[in-house]
Design a protein around this motif. Structure first.
Motif: not given
Length: 63
Positions: A2, A26, A41, A43, A54, A57-58, A63
């Protein structure tokens, strides 16, 4: 694998009404090639600090 892409929102984008200035997404490599795809995915974030959080957290699966 990713990777993450951050872009500034263009003038007049509806998410700016909530204070967002950045779109973080992502991008996923699904087949081992050089191609990455947006799979839903992401934000709209108010600033770089929020976007970086973020991403963290992903990567932790939150997330």
């Amino acid at each position: 694998m990713t990777k993450f892409v951050m872009t500034d929102l263009p003038a007049g984008h509806p998410a700016q009404k909530t204070g967002a200035t950045i779109n973080v997404q992502a991008m996923v490599n699904v087949d081992g090639s050089e191609d990455y795809f947006y799979c839903g995915s992401g934000k709209f974030c108010k600033n770089r600090k929020e976007a970086d959080q973020w991403i963290k957290d992903y990567l932790k699966g939150k997330v």
